[in-house]
Design an enzyme around this catalytic site. Structure first.
Site, mmCIF file in Angstrom:
data_model
loop_
_atom_site.group_PDB
_atom_site.id
_atom_site.type_symbol
_atom_site.label_atom_id
_atom_site.label_comp_id
_atom_site.label_asym_id
_atom_site.label_seq_id
_atom_site.Cartn_x
_atom_site.Cartn_y
_atom_site.Cartn_z
ATOM 1 N N ARG A 4 3.532 -21.392 -54.286
ATOM 2 C CA ARG A 4 3.330 -19.966 -54.020
ATOM 3 C C ARG A 4 3.803 -19.571 -52.629
ATOM 4 N NH1 ARG A 4 0.660 -16.105 -57.511
ATOM 5 N NH2 ARG A 4 -0.097 -17.388 -59.224
ATOM 6 N N GLY A 23 -6.415 -19.041 -50.089
ATOM 7 C CA GLY A 23 -6.564 -20.455 -50.437
ATOM 8 C C GLY A 23 -6.239 -21.337 -49.244
ATOM 9 N N GLY A 24 -6.644 -22.582 -49.377
ATOM 10 C CA GLY A 24 -6.568 -23.546 -48.277
ATOM 11 C C GLY A 24 -5.162 -23.748 -47.738
ATOM 12 N N ASP A 130 2.553 -30.311 -52.217
ATOM 13 C CA ASP A 130 1.737 -30.382 -53.420
ATOM 14 C C ASP A 130 2.431 -30.771 -54.727
ATOM 15 O OD1 ASP A 130 -0.887 -30.564 -53.766
ATOM 16 O OD2 ASP A 130 -1.301 -28.448 -54.041
ATOM 17 N N HIS A 154 -1.999 -32.185 -51.744
ATOM 18 C CA HIS A 154 -3.294 -31.561 -51.462
ATOM 19 C C HIS A 154 -4.390 -32.019 -52.412
ATOM 20 C CE1 HIS A 154 -2.079 -28.588 -48.369
ATOM 21 N NE2 HIS A 154 -0.896 -28.880 -48.856
ATOM 22 N N ARG A 258 -13.251 -22.289 -56.968
ATOM 23 C CA ARG A 258 -12.416 -21.745 -58.034
ATOM 24 C C ARG A 258 -13.053 -22.226 -59.322
ATOM 25 N NH1 ARG A 258 -8.355 -23.962 -59.298
ATOM 26 N NH2 ARG A 258 -8.411 -25.676 -57.829
ATOM 27 N N LYS A 263 -14.529 -29.047 -60.333
ATOM 28 C CA LYS A 263 -15.502 -28.666 -59.305
ATOM 29 C C LYS A 263 -16.940 -28.986 -59.708
ATOM 30 C CE LYS A 263 -12.249 -26.873 -56.663
ATOM 31 N NZ LYS A 263 -11.841 -27.471 -55.382
ATOM 32 N N ARG A 296 -6.569 -19.909 -63.362
ATOM 33 C CA ARG A 296 -5.815 -20.535 -64.461
ATOM 34 C C ARG A 296 -6.341 -20.171 -65.855
ATOM 35 N NH1 ARG A 296 -5.575 -26.480 -61.515
ATOM 36 N NH2 ARG A 296 -5.032 -25.604 -59.499
ATOM 37 N N ASP A 357 -12.146 -34.178 -55.831
ATOM 38 C CA ASP A 357 -11.508 -33.109 -55.068
ATOM 39 C C ASP A 357 -10.637 -33.735 -53.987
ATOM 40 O OD1 ASP A 357 -10.999 -30.485 -54.274
ATOM 41 O OD2 ASP A 357 -13.115 -29.926 -54.354
ATOM 42 N N GLU A 365 -15.849 -25.071 -44.360
ATOM 43 C CA GLU A 365 -16.100 -23.667 -44.009
ATOM 44 C C GLU A 365 -17.606 -23.418 -43.905
ATOM 45 O OE1 GLU A 365 -13.991 -21.639 -47.133
ATOM 46 O OE2 GLU A 365 -12.044 -22.350 -46.421
#
Ligand code: GDG
Length: 714
Positions: A4, A23-24, A130, A154, A258, A263, A296, A357, A365
């Site tokens: 992206r 995003g990160g 990535d 990533h 997300r 997750k 997604r 992850d 954060e």
């Protein structure tokens, strides 16, 4: 370069509008490019029409958009990237879908990204990001051999037993190995990657230094744990409005993700339910606030997950809610950054429990936002972040009881312990922030060339010691390029006296037999080696001379003897510009090494002549070989020797090592796969069936030396 761009383009009433991406990855790289300058290459999120240009954004760096059609997005992005690589890398292979058409589109799109980077490739570093773009470095390297290339993954790199399931595992490894530097979040992924490179490609690796010897280049590999813009989150949470009094002393356990099956959101809800079962005292006082950002939703797995979470939330709320309290508050949307910072700050427990992850920035954060009365971080040990965030309460997210206990412990932790834990966590994240990460990575990516130390005895011992234990050894070696470096003329490939001496020592050992297998004629190779009591196979195995066996010549060979002379004559046509024919009895080689211009048209013609004469044409080192079309090769010749000498059950009596550098040795590597230790010599990037690769003749000599000195087998 990333999938992206830092913004997504939308078309509204025929006009293009830019919407910042989040995003990160974006927040990590945006500042780096802003201060250093450069070009961001990526997909703008829509298909650009012919001649259509992006509106100018406010970034002080260039943008190179890579336009993709809808079907390309489906197969490359949803299909191969998110449907195959994403689940596989997160060690959830049952969810992976391997579709050849997805793969082909992934290849095609990666080629397009590489082409977009080509104009800048000569003048700086191309840093590819990535799993969407793992083939880009190889495509770039082909076009720009001297470019400086780096890659960062990533997401996790999975263990060999999982990665090997990918039908295109070789291609993906080869794709990123074209880089100068490959980075992962944590050392565990580096080790997994090195395992895969060793096992799938047979490449030599140095685990201590993080180096890989592949295709004639040395690739650096390392762990670079990604950080966040700490000050930004710290600042935002300080400026956020004070917590509303209406909370009534309600305690908050916060999840932010997300909506993704990696997750662990369903397990997290179940763990929270378990907490309420085990500790009824929390009922009415604690809520779980779960923020799930839509993601997604084109993929069925993600839609199913959404439904599963909806149902679970309903079930737990239905079971425990009272007229004034609901245990779970669930938000299915994104919230603005300032609001997110407030949520982080005001949560008593940050509950970050992915099943797997790459890193997880939410954990970091959360920590950065604990500015006053600090909360407690409960962190999955299966997130990359767990490798450094040791002061968090770490849990196995699959263990619901353990997770429930951890939440309870977090909710009841005394202030001094909370403060000490958060202080250590904050200190580390402030220091190892995203700017430091970019700096570290770029320093390493632009460092000078690295080199692997020469092969050591310990390394050879670890490869061959257990294999040879208590067995006799049958050692088969190619000659040119294996025992001697490749030179301009075959006559110049003289065996050095120390190597001859080593071979002599090996031949003299009671527990070792030595064979030389060459494309040369048998007399010629015997002459070059000049040792007795050695098995010689010439003409790629069509003839064999062994000390204790009758001479062997393949029965069809005679038939071709006359025809090879005719072929030699016919090849006169292509013997110009220094190209020449080496006659070897039943085979011949047409050499084009001396040709100064483009030898390819000449080589093409030579191949035609060879085939017209009824021979097989095989490419060799700057040469084309003509062989009789007999189903026989170096591998079969060695098998013949072993069977004649030791009988059909030879594997019970001897261990075989085969070392060669040539395409013709691949026949032997294939025939002996699983039955011998095989080595391919040389800087080849092409596929090999050998177990391991060796960079050069020196490495072969190191193996011979170890074999010559090893403890005798009784
Ligand atoms: C991949 C890897 C690795 C979330 N909700 C909102 C929002 N977010 C932001 C968070 C955080 C980012 O999204 C999520 O980053 P993670 O690291 O947690 O996870 P992935 O998206 O899966 O990222 C991961 C990362 O790449 C970087 O290498 O850590 O392991 O999977 O920054 O703050 N932001 C806003 N509103 C939301 O509602 N504004």
């Amino acid at each position: 370069m990333s999938n992206r761009l830092p913004f997504t383009v939308q078309r509204s009433r025929g006009k293009l509008e830019l919407k910042p991406s989040s995003g990160g990855l974006i927040s990590a790289l945006g500042p780096a490019l802003r201060t250093r300058g450069g070009t961001w290459i990526g997909w703008p999120g829509i298909e650009l029409r012919k001649g259509e240009e992006l509106p100018a954004g406010d970034e002080p760096y260039a943008i190179a958009p890579v336009s993709l059609s809808e079907s390309e997005v489906n197969r490359y992005y949803h299909g191969f990237s998110n449907g195959a690589l994403w689940p596989l890398c997160h060690s959830l292979p049952a969810r992976a879908v391997f579709d050849r058409r997805d793969w082909q589109t992934y290849e095609r799109v990666n080629k397009r990204f590489a082409a977009a980077a080509l104009p800048t490739a000569g003048s700086g570093l191309v840093w590819v990001h990535d799993y969407h773009l793992m083939l880009v470095p190889e495509f770039l390297r082909r076009e720009a051999p001297n470019a400086r290339l780096a890659f960062f993954l990533h997401i996790p790199f999975p263990p060999w037993d999982i990665f090997r399931l990918l039908p295109w595992s070789r291609d993906v490894l080869g794709g990123i190995l074209a880089c100068d530097l490959i980075g992962f979040h944590v050392d565990g992924y580096v080790q997994n990657f090195l395992d895969c490179v060793e096992k799938r490609l047979g490449a030599r690796v140095d685990r201590t230094e993080g180096l890989i010897d592949y295709a004639g280049r040395v690739v650096r590999v390392g762990s670079f744990p990604l950080g966040i813009d700490f000050e930004l989150f710290d600042e935002r949470s300080r400026q956020a409005p004070p917590a509303r009094e209406s909370r009534n002393g309600e305690r908050v356990v916060l999840g932010v993700d997300r909506l993704d099956y990696t997750k662990g959101i369903p397990d997290r809800i179940k763990a929270f339910e378990r907490l309420l079962e085990l500790y009824p005292s929390h009922r009415g006082k604690v809520v779980m606030l779960q923020l799930a950002v839509p993601s997604r939703s084109q993929l069925a797995d993600y839609r199913d997950l959404k439904r599963e979470i909806d149902e679970l939330v309903g079930r737990v709320n239905g079971r425990f809610a009272t007229a004034t309290w609901s245990p779970i508050r669930y938000l299915y949307r994104a919230v603005p950054p300032e609001r997110l910072a407030t949520m982080y700050r005001d949560a008593d427990v940050g509950l970050v429990t992915p099943l797997r992850d790459g890193m997880n920035l939410v954990a970091k954060e959360y920590v950065a936002c604990q500015v006053d009365d600090p909360g407690v971080l409960v962190l999955s040990e299966l997130a990359g972040a767990a490798a450094t965030m040791r002061e968090a309460i770490q849990v196995n997210p699959y263990n619901l009881d353990e997770t429930a206990e951890a939440i309870h412990r977090a909710l009841t932790m005394e202030e001094p312990e909370r403060r000490s834990r958060i202080a250590s966590l904050r200190r580390r994240e402030r220091r190892d922030n995203v700017e430091a990460w970019v700096g570290l990575f770029l320093d390493e990516a632009t460092a000078g060339a690295a080199e692997l130390t020469p092969l050591t005895d310990e390394e050879v011992e670890s490869w061959l010691g257990p294999f040879l234990k208590e067995y006799r050894l049958a050692l088969f070696l190619d000659y040119d390029g294996t025992l001697t470096p490749l030179v301009d003329h075959p006559d110049a490939a003289v065996l050095s006296p120390p190597v001859r001496k080593l071979l002599r020592t090996l031949v003299d050992r009671e527990d070792t037999e030595v064979g030389i297998v060459s494309g040369r004629s048998i007399d010629n190779v015997e002459n070059m080696v000049g040792l007795k009591d050695v098995t010689y196979a010439g003409n790629h195995g069509l003839e064999v001379r062994a000390p204790d066996l009758p001479d062997f010549q393949h029965e069809d060979v005679e038939h071709y003897r006359g025809r090879i002379a005719d072929l030699a004559e016919a090849l006169d046509e292509v013997c110009s510009d220094g190209a020449w024919v080496e006659q070897k009895g039943h085979t011949l080689t047409w050499h084009y090494r001396p040709v100064t211009g483009d030898p390819m048209p000449l080589a093409e013609r030579a191949r035609e002549i060879i085939i017209e004469a009824g021979f097989q044409a095989r490419d060799a080192h700057l040469a084309v070989e003509a062989r009789p079309p007999i189903g026989w090769d170096k591998g079969r010749a060695v098998l013949h020797v072993l069977r004649s000498r030791h009988g059909p059950s030879w594997p019970e009596h001897v261990r075989v090592i085969y070392i060669g550098d040539d395409q013709t040795d691949e026949d032997a590597f294939r025939i002996f796969h699983g039955m011998a230790a095989t080595f391919r010599v040389g800087p080849t990037g092409t596929d090999t069936a050998a177990d391991r690769r060796l960079p050069n003749v020196e490495a072969v000599i190191a193996i011979l030396r170890w074999l010559a000195q090893r403890k005798p087998t009784p």
